[in-house]
Design a protein around this motif. Sequence first.
Motif, short mmCIF file in Angstrom:
data_model
loop_
_atom_site.label_atom_id
_atom_site.label_comp_id
_atom_site.label_asym_id
_atom_site.label_seq_id
_atom_site.Cartn_x
_atom_site.Cartn_y
_atom_site.Cartn_z
N ARG A 281 -2.19 -8.89 -2.13
CA ARG A 281 -3.26 -9.46 -2.95
C ARG A 281 -4.49 -8.54 -2.97
O ARG A 281 -5.15 -8.39 -3.99
CB ARG A 281 -3.64 -10.84 -2.44
CG ARG A 281 -2.62 -11.93 -2.75
CD ARG A 281 -3.18 -13.31 -2.41
NE ARG A 281 -3.34 -13.49 -0.99
CZ ARG A 281 -2.44 -14.05 -0.19
NH1 ARG A 281 -1.29 -14.48 -0.69
NH2 ARG A 281 -2.68 -14.19 1.10
N ALA A 282 -4.77 -7.93 -1.83
CA ALA A 282 -5.96 -7.08 -1.73
C ALA A 282 -5.82 -5.80 -2.56
O ALA A 282 -6.83 -5.21 -2.95
CB ALA A 282 -6.22 -6.72 -0.27
N GLU A 283 -4.60 -5.38 -2.81
CA GLU A 283 -4.41 -4.20 -3.65
C GLU A 283 -5.03 -4.42 -5.03
O GLU A 283 -5.50 -3.48 -5.66
CB GLU A 283 -2.91 -3.89 -3.77
CG GLU A 283 -2.31 -3.34 -2.48
CD GLU A 283 -0.80 -3.16 -2.58
OE1 GLU A 283 -0.21 -3.63 -3.59
OE2 GLU A 283 -0.21 -2.56 -1.66
N VAL A 284 -5.04 -5.67 -5.46
CA VAL A 284 -5.67 -6.02 -6.74
C VAL A 284 -7.15 -6.33 -6.54
O VAL A 284 -8.01 -5.80 -7.25
CB VAL A 284 -4.96 -7.23 -7.38
CG1 VAL A 284 -5.66 -7.65 -8.67
CG2 VAL A 284 -3.50 -6.91 -7.65
N LEU A 285 -7.45 -7.16 -5.55
CA LEU A 285 -8.83 -7.62 -5.34
C LEU A 285 -9.78 -6.48 -4.98
O LEU A 285 -10.96 -6.52 -5.34
CB LEU A 285 -8.86 -8.68 -4.23
CG LEU A 285 -8.16 -10.00 -4.55
CD1 LEU A 285 -8.07 -10.86 -3.29
CD2 LEU A 285 -8.90 -10.75 -5.65
N LEU A 286 -9.28 -5.48 -4.26
CA LEU A 286 -10.14 -4.38 -3.81
C LEU A 286 -9.88 -3.08 -4.58
O LEU A 286 -10.31 -2.01 -4.16
CB LEU A 286 -9.93 -4.14 -2.31
CG LEU A 286 -10.32 -5.32 -1.41
CD1 LEU A 286 -9.94 -5.03 0.04
CD2 LEU A 286 -11.81 -5.62 -1.51
N SER A 287 -9.18 -3.21 -5.69
CA SER A 287 -8.92 -2.04 -6.52
C SER A 287 -10.23 -1.40 -6.97
O SER A 287 -11.17 -2.09 -7.36
CB SER A 287 -8.09 -2.45 -7.74
OG SER A 287 -7.90 -1.36 -8.61
N GLY A 288 -10.30 -0.09 -6.87
CA GLY A 288 -11.50 0.63 -7.29
C GLY A 288 -12.55 0.76 -6.21
O GLY A 288 -13.61 1.36 -6.45
N THR A 289 -12.30 0.21 -5.03
CA THR A 289 -13.24 0.34 -3.91
C THR A 289 -12.70 1.38 -2.92
O THR A 289 -11.50 1.63 -2.88
CB THR A 289 -13.44 -1.00 -3.18
OG1 THR A 289 -12.21 -1.37 -2.52
CG2 THR A 289 -13.83 -2.10 -4.16
N PRO A 290 -13.57 1.96 -2.10
CA PRO A 290 -13.12 2.98 -1.13
C PRO A 290 -12.46 2.32 0.09
O PRO A 290 -13.01 2.32 1.19
CB PRO A 290 -14.42 3.68 -0.75
CG PRO A 290 -15.47 2.63 -0.90
CD PRO A 290 -15.03 1.77 -2.06
N THR A 291 -11.28 1.74 -0.14
CA THR A 291 -10.63 0.93 0.89
C THR A 291 -9.26 1.48 1.25
O THR A 291 -8.48 1.85 0.37
CB THR A 291 -10.47 -0.53 0.41
OG1 THR A 291 -11.76 -1.07 0.10
CG2 THR A 291 -9.81 -1.39 1.48
N THR A 292 -8.97 1.50 2.55
CA THR A 292 -7.63 1.78 3.05
C THR A 292 -7.05 0.48 3.57
O THR A 292 -7.66 -0.17 4.43
CB THR A 292 -7.66 2.82 4.18
OG1 THR A 292 -8.21 4.05 3.70
CG2 THR A 292 -6.25 3.07 4.71
N LEU A 293 -5.91 0.07 3.05
CA LEU A 293 -5.25 -1.17 3.48
C LEU A 293 -4.17 -0.86 4.50
O LEU A 293 -3.37 0.06 4.30
CB LEU A 293 -4.65 -1.89 2.27
CG LEU A 293 -5.63 -2.36 1.20
CD1 LEU A 293 -4.88 -2.88 -0.02
CD2 LEU A 293 -6.55 -3.44 1.76
N ILE A 294 -4.15 -1.64 5.57
CA ILE A 294 -3.16 -1.44 6.64
C ILE A 294 -2.48 -2.76 6.96
O ILE A 294 -3.15 -3.75 7.30
CB ILE A 294 -3.82 -0.88 7.91
CG1 ILE A 294 -4.44 0.49 7.65
CG2 ILE A 294 -2.81 -0.81 9.05
CD1 ILE A 294 -5.20 1.06 8.83
N HIS A 295 -1.16 -2.77 6.86
CA HIS A 295 -0.38 -3.93 7.29
C HIS A 295 -0.11 -3.77 8.78
O HIS A 295 0.78 -3.03 9.19
CB HIS A 295 0.93 -4.00 6.50
CG HIS A 295 1.82 -5.13 6.93
ND1 HIS A 295 3.20 -5.03 6.98
CD2 HIS A 295 1.52 -6.39 7.34
CE1 HIS A 295 3.71 -6.17 7.39
NE2 HIS A 295 2.72 -7.01 7.62
N GLY A 296 -0.92 -4.44 9.60
CA GLY A 296 -0.78 -4.29 11.03
C GLY A 296 -1.71 -5.20 11.79
O GLY A 296 -2.55 -5.90 11.21
N ASN A 297 -1.58 -5.18 13.11
CA ASN A 297 -2.36 -6.02 14.01
C ASN A 297 -3.67 -5.31 14.36
O ASN A 297 -3.66 -4.12 14.72
CB ASN A 297 -1.55 -6.28 15.28
CG ASN A 297 -2.14 -7.37 16.15
OD1 ASN A 297 -3.35 -7.50 16.26
ND2 ASN A 297 -1.27 -8.15 16.78
#
Length: 244
Positions: free
Chosen positions: A45-61
């Motif tokens: 979901r965050a791939e869409v919600l945070l699109s265009g922001t300087p964000t790295t998404l990590i699936h992890g603990n």
Amino acid sequence: MELQPGSVVVDGTLGGAGHSRRISEQIGETGHLIAMDRDELAIQRAEVLLSGTPTTLIHGNFCDLPEYLPQLEVTHVDAILLDLGLSSDQLADDTRGFSFDANGPLDLRFDTTRGEPASRLVQRLTAEHLADLIYEFGEERYSRRIARAIVGARRTTPITTAEDLASIVRRAIPHNKRDRIDPATRTFQALRIAVNDELRSLENALRRMPDCLSDGGRLAIISFHSLEDRRVKEAFRDDARLEV
């Protein structure tokens, strides 16, 4: 957290991305947001919600943050935020078992790709082990009564849905002894904590995260129940690296 443009910030509990969106606004295009979650759906979901922001998404603990930072060529971060517990998206998803009245699977895992769902846990543990778990992680005074009811019910029919378990727990607690909260609340909390090993993750994070902070960096933690709150307060009291 007094964030500035250009800050490097970790949101260790991405959830519905509410905090992350606010953080990304504060740090701007020159900042770097590292957003983590054990729930793969939250990442998607965050791939869409945070699109265009300087964000790295990590699936992890979040407790594994020290392993992820070198992979991102980040040595230290300016702030870390943890908002412990469930997200509203998880609670609303009937296929996950977090809602007491859901007729979907009794899962309760944050990461459905790993570990054992709660339905297996309630099927295999002895009454004694179930009672200890419900008492320790749910602070439920009727833990032994509830554990006996679970073991008795599963002899006839497997407990596979959240609705199944909630009904068993509600019947086990006398009406005149009930609190204002749903009688199943503490049992579900206990099973969720056990399935996700939540307290150990928090303890590891409290031990390891201070070393990830830059000088003057901030660690902010929003706790939900007393088991979390106690551990957070003890860490901030006893760890010289942390100042309130």
